[in-house]
Structures are given as structure tokens and as C-alpha cells.
Design an enzyme around this catalytic site. Structure first.
Site, short mmCIF file in Angstrom:
data_model
loop_
_atom_site.label_atom_id
_atom_site.label_comp_id
_atom_site.label_asym_id
_atom_site.label_seq_id
_atom_site.Cartn_x
_atom_site.Cartn_y
_atom_site.Cartn_z
N TYR A 69 -24.13 86.11 58.72
CA TYR A 69 -24.27 87.56 58.84
C TYR A 69 -23.29 88.12 59.88
O TYR A 69 -22.55 89.06 59.61
CB TYR A 69 -25.71 87.98 59.19
CG TYR A 69 -25.68 89.40 59.68
CD1 TYR A 69 -25.50 90.44 58.78
CD2 TYR A 69 -25.66 89.69 61.05
CE1 TYR A 69 -25.33 91.74 59.21
CE2 TYR A 69 -25.50 90.99 61.49
CZ TYR A 69 -25.34 92.00 60.57
OH TYR A 69 -25.14 93.29 61.01
N CYS A 76 -33.88 110.23 49.19
CA CYS A 76 -32.89 109.16 49.04
C CYS A 76 -31.71 109.62 48.18
O CYS A 76 -31.90 110.11 47.07
CB CYS A 76 -33.54 107.93 48.42
SG CYS A 76 -32.35 106.60 48.15
N CYS A 123 -34.70 104.23 53.48
CA CYS A 123 -35.32 103.12 52.76
C CYS A 123 -36.05 102.24 53.77
O CYS A 123 -35.81 101.06 53.92
CB CYS A 123 -34.24 102.35 52.00
SG CYS A 123 -34.89 101.31 50.67
N GLY A 149 -33.59 89.70 76.40
CA GLY A 149 -34.27 88.54 75.84
C GLY A 149 -33.36 87.66 74.98
O GLY A 149 -32.19 88.00 74.76
N GLU A 207 -23.14 93.33 67.68
CA GLU A 207 -23.88 92.57 66.66
C GLU A 207 -24.80 91.53 67.30
O GLU A 207 -25.91 91.31 66.83
CB GLU A 207 -22.92 91.91 65.67
CG GLU A 207 -22.26 92.91 64.71
CD GLU A 207 -23.26 93.70 63.89
OE1 GLU A 207 -24.39 93.26 63.67
OE2 GLU A 207 -22.89 94.82 63.46
N1 ADE Z 1 -28.10 96.14 62.97
C1 ADE Z 1 -27.27 95.10 62.95
N2 ADE Z 1 -26.00 95.49 62.99
C2 ADE Z 1 -26.02 96.83 63.07
C3 ADE Z 1 -25.04 97.83 63.17
N3 ADE Z 1 -23.76 97.49 63.22
N4 ADE Z 1 -25.43 99.10 63.21
C4 ADE Z 1 -26.72 99.41 63.17
N5 ADE Z 1 -27.71 98.52 63.09
C5 ADE Z 1 -27.36 97.24 63.05
#
Ligand code: ADE
Length: 337
Positions: free
Chosen positions: A123, A204, A195, A84, A40
């Protein structure tokens, strides 16, 4: 999707599609909160394709919170080199230390506890909770917010607080009690493969639930501030097989860069031509890096050090400087991007 029957039907359609079309991503083959947190953080500002090689290599190098907690900052930055936004790597290391020392290696399960860790916002806390612990919590990131904005025909700019709240609320209403991790992955994949900014509505699986009348125009955003232009001049100072570098105290803290030119009266004359020019994005900036060959005599400050050119692959150097060095020194330096 006002009724619970509608929401159930939506989930069924989406999950059926996902079982056939979901992406096979390595962080989906694990329930280890460490591995999921690594993915993540890497994915926060970087595309899936660019993350894949780093993710596997990272986990081989630092397989657990304990391993990462014990690693030096130099080696952590070196392993992140090329991705980065190095604050992510520093935060990951700081989190590993806390989990290793304060939580005895067990990652907290409650959102509030997860959110207190360095570099982990709403998030990311929700993503780890749902993907590692299958908690029934919503995840709103770039892909899912595009899907939700269209599903609910959201007419407010999604970068406004009121719209963000709406997105989180609508995501919370949709996420099922069971199999939430799978559902959230499915919603992300729908955004990443169907999407899209240019949507592929005819293929979809949940089109009949979508209220967007003009999906191509959603989501709305406030107009973005224009990119600011910055020019940064640095010196290439080589003597025999050694090069003078400086440990950055700013954007690339602790990484090694060519010394900035404004120091020590090295400012280029107006007519001087750079030996190398490269432009790269950084947050709201477009930065132009210019490199000038210089002769130097003495080290200008305590953050500067001479390195043997052969040793450059053992120290973390941000990509723009690495690229410039590779070109100017005629040496590969393992430049990734
Ligand atoms: N973008 C952020 N988290 C993600 C995930 N677990 N799988 C795919 N794209 C992502």
C-alpha cells in the site's frame, strides 16, 4: 463498469466532485516523496485529524531524508511521541539512512525498489508512487476498499486474501493513465467523507455506478478475534526530584517507562491499591496499566536510570506512561493524547 466508457464516465464524475469537495491536506500540496512518505506512515494507524499537527512539526524538524538520517533515535522517537506504533518512526529513520547513503538522497521511483525499504508494504509503496510521481497504480487502504467493495458489491470478507486480490484488481482497472494521483486522492476522499461506514448515498457523485444493494452492510469482514485483556503493573519510584525509569526492550523499545513491577520482587500484594489506572488499546489487546508507589533503594538492572523530573520532556516516553506520570507528578509533561 465493464466497459471503458463506463470507467471513463466514473472517473469524470469522481474527479469533478473532487475538484469541488476534495480535502485540502498538507501532503497534497507537495510532490516531495519524503514528505509524502512521512504522511503515509503517520496515517497508517492514525486518523487524519491526529496526524495534522505532527506532520507539519515533523517536517520543520526533519525536512529531508538527509536531516532524518542524521537525527538520533532518541530525538526521532521524541518527535513521534504520542502517535504510537513507534516501529513506524524507526522504519522511517532506517529508510532515510538508506535513501541518504545508498541512493544519494534520491528516492527510488520503481514500486519494487520502494517496497524493499524498511516498513514499506504494497500500500505505502503504491501511495508514494502515485502521490509523488503520479504513477498509474492502484491504492487499496481502508477508505478505498470500502468504496470498491460497495461499487462492485463484493460479497467476500475483505480481510481474506481472495477479496484483497479482487480489490487490488478492481482498483487497478479504475485508475486512469493520467492524473492517477488526483484520482486516488478522490477515491480516498469519497470513502472518508461520503462512502462512510454509514454511507451518505444521496450525496454520492458516483451513485449511479454503484452495484451495492445494501451498502450499509458492506464491506464484510471475518469475525474479529476478541480483544485480549492484559494488566501491566509498574512502579512509581521517586526520590527527591528524581524518578527511576527503565528503557523498554519490548513493545516500546528504547523508550522510557516506569519499571515493571514483577522485577526485583516488587510484586504488589493482593490488597495493594494502585495509585493510578489507565486502560489503552494495543493491537488486539486492551491493556490496563496500573501504577503503584514504591520505595526503592537501588537500581535493579542496567536498563534503569534516574532522571531529574525536569528532564522528562527531553526523553521519549510512551503516551500511557506519560499520562500516568503527568497525573502522579502533578506536572504537565506536554501530554498530547
Ligand atoms: N489515509 C492514508 N493515506 C491518506 C492520504 N494520503 N490522504 C488521506 N487519508 C489517507
Amino acid at each position: 463498469m465493464e466497459s471503458s466508457q463506463d470507467r471513463s464516465a466514473f472517473r469524470r464524475s469522481l474527479l469533478r466532485w473532487y475538484s469541488q469537495n476534495g480535502r485540502d491536506l498538507p501532503w497534497r500540496r507537495t510532490r516531495d516523496p519524503y514528505a509524502i512518505l512521512v504522511s503515509e506512515l503517520m496515517l497508517q494507524q492514525t486518523q487524519v485529524g491526529a496526524v495534522l499537527p505532527y506532520y507539519n512539526k515533523w517536517l520543520r524538524r526533519f525536512p529531508t531524508f538527509a536531516a532524518l538520517a542524521k537525527a538520533s533515535e532518541n530525538n526521532v522517537l521524541l518527535a513521534w511521541q504520542g502517535l504510537g506504533y513507534y516501529a513506524r518512526a524507526r522504519n522511517l529513520r532506517a529508510t532515510a539512512k538508506i535513501v541518504h547513503r545508498q541512493y544519494r538522497g534520491t528516492f527510488p521511483r520503481e514500486i519494487d525498489g520502494i517496497r524493499k525499504l524498511p516498513g514499506i508494504g504494497s500500500y505505502t509503496a503504491h501511495a508514494v508512487a502515485t502521490f509523488a510521481f503520479d504513477q498509474s497504480v492502484p491504492v487499496v487502504e481502508v477508505n478505498t476498499s470500502r468504496v470498491l467493495a460497495r461499487l462492485f458489491d463484493l460479497q467476500t470478507p475483505i480481510d481474506r486474501a481472495t477479496a484483497r486480490e479482487k480489490l487490488w484488481r478492481s482498483a487497478a482497472a479504475l485508475v486512469p493513465k493520467h492524473n492517477a494521483g488526483k484520482f486516488n486522492s478522490a477515491l480516498m476522499d469519497l470513502g472518508a467523507t461520503i462512502c462512510l461506514p454509514k454511507p451518505r448515498c444521496p450525496t454520492c457523485p458516483v451513485q449511479k455506478f454503484c452495484r451495492a444493494t445494501n451498502p450499509e452492510q458492506l464491506p464484510f469482514r471475518k469475525s474479529r478475534p476478541a480483544l485480549k485483556k492484559l494488566t501491566e503493573d509498574h512502579a512509581l519510584i521517586v526520590r527527591q526530584n528524581r524518578i527511576l525509569l527503565q528503557q523498554s526492550a519490548a513493545r516500546w523499545r528504547k523508550m522510557w517507562i516506569m519499571p515493571p513491577l514483577y522485577l526485583d520482587g516488587l510484586k504488589p500484594s493482593r490488597s495493594a491499591r494502585p495509585s493510578y489506572t489507565l486502560s489503552f488499546p494495543f493491537t488486539h489487546h486492551r491493556v490496563t496499566l496500573r501504577v503503584f508507589r514504591k520505595q526503592l533503594h537501588r537500581v535493579a538492572n542496567q536498563r534503569q536510570r534516574w532522571f531529574s523530573i525536569r528532564r522528562l520532556r527531553t526523553i521519549p516516553i510512551p503516551s500511557p506512561h506519560r499520562r500516568a506520570l503527568a497525573a502522579l507528578l502533578n506536572s504537565p509533561l506536554d501530554v498530547k493524547r
